[in-house]
Scaffold this motif. Structure first.
Motif, PDB file in Angstrom:
ATOM      1  N   GLN A 144       2.560  -9.826   3.732  1.00  0.00           N
ATOM      2  CA  GLN A 144       3.159 -10.985   3.332  1.00  0.00           C
ATOM      3  C   GLN A 144       2.947 -10.998   1.847  1.00  0.00           C
ATOM      4  O   GLN A 144       2.855 -12.003   1.400  1.00  0.00           O
ATOM      5  CB  GLN A 144       2.520 -11.996   4.173  1.00  0.00           C
ATOM      6  N   LEU A 145       3.267  -9.849   1.184  1.00  0.00           N
ATOM      7  CA  LEU A 145       3.420  -9.909  -0.460  1.00  0.00           C
ATOM      8  C   LEU A 145       4.523  -9.454  -0.983  1.00  0.00           C
ATOM      9  O   LEU A 145       5.190  -8.602  -0.311  1.00  0.00           O
ATOM     10  CB  LEU A 145       2.129  -8.969  -0.787  1.00  0.00           C
ATOM     11  N   PRO A 146       5.141  -9.918  -2.150  1.00  0.00           N
ATOM     12  CA  PRO A 146       6.167  -9.416  -2.711  1.00  0.00           C
ATOM     13  C   PRO A 146       6.079  -7.703  -3.339  1.00  0.00           C
ATOM     14  O   PRO A 146       5.070  -7.496  -3.923  1.00  0.00           O
ATOM     15  CB  PRO A 146       6.597 -10.260  -3.845  1.00  0.00           C
ATOM     16  N   PRO A 147       7.071  -6.841  -2.662  1.00  0.00           N
ATOM     17  CA  PRO A 147       6.730  -5.692  -3.270  1.00  0.00           C
ATOM     18  C   PRO A 147       6.673  -5.552  -4.742  1.00  0.00           C
ATOM     19  O   PRO A 147       7.595  -6.127  -5.514  1.00  0.00           O
ATOM     20  CB  PRO A 147       7.894  -5.117  -2.608  1.00  0.00           C
ATOM     21  N   PRO A 148       5.784  -4.852  -5.497  1.00  0.00           N
ATOM     22  CA  PRO A 148       5.922  -4.653  -6.942  1.00  0.00           C
ATOM     23  C   PRO A 148       7.294  -4.250  -7.743  1.00  0.00           C
ATOM     24  O   PRO A 148       8.019  -3.456  -6.967  1.00  0.00           O
ATOM     25  CB  PRO A 148       4.792  -3.810  -7.154  1.00  0.00           C
ATOM     26  N   ALA A 191      -1.253   0.083  -3.273  1.00  0.00           N
ATOM     27  CA  ALA A 191      -1.055  -0.615  -2.192  1.00  0.00           C
ATOM     28  C   ALA A 191      -2.179  -0.838  -1.330  1.00  0.00           C
ATOM     29  O   ALA A 191      -2.140  -1.728  -0.526  1.00  0.00           O
ATOM     30  CB  ALA A 191       0.103  -0.034  -1.444  1.00  0.00           C
ATOM     31  N   LYS A 192      -3.012   0.077  -1.229  1.00  0.00           N
ATOM     32  CA  LYS A 192      -4.399  -0.045  -0.411  1.00  0.00           C
ATOM     33  C   LYS A 192      -5.212  -0.940  -0.818  1.00  0.00           C
ATOM     34  O   LYS A 192      -5.859  -1.600   0.040  1.00  0.00           O
ATOM     35  CB  LYS A 192      -5.035   1.581  -0.458  1.00  0.00           C
ATOM     36  N   GLN A 193      -5.133  -1.099  -2.046  1.00  0.00           N
ATOM     37  CA  GLN A 193      -6.225  -2.344  -2.752  1.00  0.00           C
ATOM     38  C   GLN A 193      -5.706  -3.558  -2.247  1.00  0.00           C
ATOM     39  O   GLN A 193      -6.322  -4.624  -1.500  1.00  0.00           O
ATOM     40  CB  GLN A 193      -6.272  -2.184  -4.227  1.00  0.00           C
ATOM     41  N   SER A 194      -4.380  -3.922  -2.125  1.00  0.00           N
ATOM     42  CA  SER A 194      -3.912  -5.077  -1.509  1.00  0.00           C
ATOM     43  C   SER A 194      -4.027  -5.093   0.096  1.00  0.00           C
ATOM     44  O   SER A 194      -4.402  -6.315   0.429  1.00  0.00           O
ATOM     45  CB  SER A 194      -2.268  -5.198  -1.928  1.00  0.00           C
ATOM     46  N   TYR A 195      -3.806  -3.992   0.652  1.00  0.00           N
ATOM     47  CA  TYR A 195      -4.021  -4.180   1.955  1.00  0.00           C
ATOM     48  C   TYR A 195      -5.556  -4.238   2.267  1.00  0.00           C
ATOM     49  O   TYR A 195      -5.835  -5.270   3.244  1.00  0.00           O
ATOM     50  CB  TYR A 195      -3.988  -2.631   2.605  1.00  0.00           C
ATOM     51  N   ASP A 196      -6.386  -3.886   1.584  1.00  0.00           N
ATOM     52  CA  ASP A 196      -7.860  -4.079   1.596  1.00  0.00           C
ATOM     53  C   ASP A 196      -7.932  -5.717   1.490  1.00  0.00           C
ATOM     54  O   ASP A 196      -8.666  -6.370   2.223  1.00  0.00           O
ATOM     55  CB  ASP A 196      -8.955  -3.358   0.968  1.00  0.00           C
ATOM     56  N   GLY A 245      -8.305 -12.584   6.090  1.00  0.00           N
ATOM     57  CA  GLY A 245      -8.188 -13.111   7.499  1.00  0.00           C
ATOM     58  C   GLY A 245      -6.609 -13.706   7.802  1.00  0.00           C
ATOM     59  O   GLY A 245      -6.648 -14.317   8.728  1.00  0.00           O
ATOM     60  N   ARG A 246      -6.022 -13.520   6.835  1.00  0.00           N
ATOM     61  CA  ARG A 246      -4.514 -14.444   7.143  1.00  0.00           C
ATOM     62  C   ARG A 246      -3.596 -13.781   7.968  1.00  0.00           C
ATOM     63  O   ARG A 246      -2.762 -14.214   8.384  1.00  0.00           O
ATOM     64  CB  ARG A 246      -3.978 -14.496   5.420  1.00  0.00           C
ATOM     65  N   LEU A 247      -3.932 -12.534   8.307  1.00  0.00           N
ATOM     66  CA  LEU A 247      -2.937 -11.813   9.235  1.00  0.00           C
ATOM     67  C   LEU A 247      -3.758 -11.877  10.701  1.00  0.00           C
ATOM     68  O   LEU A 247      -4.949 -11.883  10.755  1.00  0.00           O
ATOM     69  CB  LEU A 247      -2.867 -10.200   9.119  1.00  0.00           C
ATOM     70  N   ASP A 248      -2.956 -11.870  11.742  1.00  0.00           N
ATOM     71  CA  ASP A 248      -3.402 -11.994  13.183  1.00  0.00           C
ATOM     72  C   ASP A 248      -3.672 -10.353  13.470  1.00  0.00           C
ATOM     73  O   ASP A 248      -3.011  -9.434  12.721  1.00  0.00           O
ATOM     74  CB  ASP A 248      -2.709 -12.648  14.086  1.00  0.00           C
ATOM     75  N   ALA A 249      -4.233 -10.174  14.820  1.00  0.00           N
ATOM     76  CA  ALA A 249      -4.514  -8.866  15.055  1.00  0.00           C
ATOM     77  C   ALA A 249      -3.101  -7.905  15.165  1.00  0.00           C
ATOM     78  O   ALA A 249      -3.194  -6.773  14.662  1.00  0.00           O
ATOM     79  CB  ALA A 249      -5.069  -8.939  16.383  1.00  0.00           C
ATOM     80  N   GLN A 250      -2.156  -8.500  15.608  1.00  0.00           N
ATOM     81  CA  GLN A 250      -0.853  -7.711  15.931  1.00  0.00           C
ATOM     82  C   GLN A 250      -0.371  -7.424  14.248  1.00  0.00           C
ATOM     83  O   GLN A 250       0.037  -6.312  14.135  1.00  0.00           O
ATOM     84  CB  GLN A 250       0.296  -8.517  16.384  1.00  0.00           C
TER      85      GLN A 250
END
Length: 584
Positions: free
Chosen positions: A542-546, A477-482, A488-493
């Protein structure tokens, strides 16, 4: 003179499911507010009644956040905790089957010896349940709605602190009535709970401002920081321990920095000053982590006596099995410093006395327990060489032990604090006060071995197949987060929301519960919440959970799942001795 430091550690993990709903985050378990009205309130009251007693109180930021969340619920009337929602419900007639089952599951969770048996009317509710349970689930249909109104009321009455019972006439009135509770009476009880919750943080801040206590903190969500930095440090104390498939937690150092920064800001916001010291989550430390803490300006930390013993052995200052030698026996009774962490002082927990409070004194008469505790301190003082000043650290959970004591340990604390206030040669103090003294004795520890307060190792959080699998899921999950944040697809919020969710997933508590030695019903709840937290993180990215997050990680120990049995939190794994009972 002997210096005695009590460090009472207040912590609960994040029990909320933060998936976005119209109502906001939903509380899955009620332990934050129940411990607040019983233990956090009582522990403050003991200190307020004994102004000559000083102590360190450690609050984890994620606990404070949840207390404030509950205060907001009471202020708005929008209860997102299902137990409070049912207590606040104007009528429990008709009550749907789901709510009835939930109340029967929830409202007998306690130590029955001290929190149910002393109240005959509450005991009768339990007896009725047990008798009907013998005839199968369909027999529960005979329970009336008034039964459930009484049940939810009694459960909250049983979870009130002894100091609150003595100071709040309403509690005595409701306990005396015993049954047939009306909506107006439940409203009054609900309002009292809200009042107690609103006072928790201000009461401790007031104790700190008048100099009676020192307030310390832990990184934001109570992460096992040495493992976030490096899985391999688990080999320091257990060379053969199995590690997760992933070589390390991605970007662990920056995550520990972030958790420390949030903790500092949280402390300043809520208590008006930065913390001087810290109880690392589970007292778990490693050389790299201690250096990182020093870099963040931490003045003191504390850990377990087992870590000190192992470090002394590794440093050639003691031999294995030499705990009874005079030099080794005195080692926990003065501060230590590490060469790579200038300005940071380490204190170590007295395992025996801390575990006596946590597991043994509940079985004693309060006066006998207090006298034994003080007698033990006097023996430590007598064995201290001339010119030295012993520092004894009592460090333990500040919430889970007390329900095993009669009257929530009220008389134990009255006797203990009373004896200590009047003692001529034992002085309660705080770590910062000790360090402010010019004569504070500090020794140098040449080498620090990684470990925690439990067994002196990290085995409670890594090494078991289920724990390691959980780490692999978190690493993925942390790899996906990074990757998503770098895109840059997510805004600050959106980035902030994902980061907050990641911190929840990093809590040590999930790994504590995984394994085949904890009871299956409790493991199932924490397992589900951990996987739900990871799923929520993926959704925020914005990813499907495994698909594997739909499968349980751990099954736990399959004994009785009966919530109306004689359940105790210590038996269910909420507390643990520093050593195995056979060797402690």
């Amino acid at each position: 003179m002997l210096d005695l430091v009590f460090l009472w550690h207040m912590h609960q993990p994040d029990y909320r499911d933060h998936q976005a709903t119209a109502e906001g985050s939903r509380f899955v378990l009620p332990w934050v507010y129940l411990h607040a009205i019983k233990d956090y309130s009582d522990m403050a009251a003991h200190l307020e009644r004994h102004p000559g007693i000083h102590a360190v109180i450690n609050f984890v930021p994620v606990l404070l956040e949840q207390i404030e969340d509950y205060v907001e619920q009471f202020d708005s009337g929008n209860f997102r905790d299902p137990l409070l929602r049912l207590l606040a419900r104007p009528s429990l007639e008709p009550l749907d089957h789901t709510s009835r089952d939930y109340l029967l599951q929830a409202c007998f969770r306690s130590n029955h010896l001290t929190m149910l048996a002393p109240f005959p009317r509450y005991q009768r509710l339990h007896d009725v349940y047990r008798e009907l349970a013998r005839h199968g689930g369909s027999a529960m249909a005979y329970l009336s709605d008034s039964y459930f109104a009484d049940l939810v009321t009694w459960y909250h009455l049983a979870w009130t602190g002894e100091s609150e019972r003595r100071n709040r006439p309403l509690i005595a009135e409701l306990m005396s009535k015993g049954e047939g509770y009306t909506f107006a009476e439940r409203q009054s009880l609900l309002a009292l709970i809200g009042e107690i919750l609103r006072g928790i943080i201000p009461r401790y801040r007031a104790l700190a401002e008048r100099g009676q206590i020192e307030l310390s903190t832990t990184p934001q969500t109570h992460p096992l920081a040495p493992l976030l930095l490096d899985f391999n440090v688990a080999h320091d104390s257990l060379p053969e321990v199995a590690l997760p498939l992933m070589p390390n937690y991605p970007g662990g150092r920056s995550r520990v920095d972030a958790q420390l920064d949030v903790a500092r800001r949280s402390h300043i916001q809520r208590f008006g000053a930065a913390p001087a010291g810290m109880w690392p989550a589970e007292g778990a430390i490693s050389p790299a982590y201690v250096e990182q803490l020093a870099a963040h300006g931490c003045r003191w930390i504390a850990s377990g006596e087992g870590v000190l013993r192992a470090s002394l052995h590794a440093s050639g200052l003691a031999q294995p099995g030499a705990e009874q030698e005079p030099e080794s026996a005195r080692a926990p009774y003065h501060p230590w410093q590490l060469g790579g962490a200038p300005g940071l002082t380490l204190f170590f927990r007295d395992e025996r006395l801390s575990d006596m409070i946590g597991f043994e004194y509940a079985k004693w008469h309060g006066q006998d327990a207090a006298r034994h505790f003080v007698d033990t301190l006097e023996r430590i003082l007598a064995a201290t060489p001339p010119g030295e000043r012993a520092v004894v650290s009592i460090i333990m959970d500040g919430e889970n032990a007390w329900e095993h004591y009669p009257y929530n340990a009220y008389y134990f604390f009255e006797d203990l604090y009373g004896l200590l206030e009047s003692h001529a040669r034992i002085r309660t103090t705080t770590y910062s006060a000790l360090l402010d003294r010019a004569d504070a004795p500090v020794a140098t520890l040449p080498r620090l071995l990684t470990g925690s307060w439990v067994f002196g190792t990290l085995s409670t959080w890594i090494g078991d197949a289920d724990k390691n699998h959980a780490w692999d899921l978190l690493c993925a999950a942390k790899q996906s987060y990074d990757l998503v944040l770098a895109s840059g697809r997510l805004d600050a919020q959106q980035c902030a929301a994902a980061t907050a969710q990641l911190a929840i997933c990093e809590s040590s508590d999930w790994f504590w519960w995984f394994g085949d030695y904890n009871p299956a019903p409790t493991v199932a709840v924490f397992d589900q919440l951990f996987r739900r937290n990871l799923s929520n993180l993926y959704q925020l990215l914005q990813l499907p959970p495994p698909a594997q997050l739909a499968k349980p990680i751990s099954r736990g120990l399959h004994e009785s799942a009966d919530p109306a049995g004689d359940d105790t939190r210590s038996a269910s794994g909420a507390m643990r001795r520093a050593q195995d009972a056979a060797t402690s």
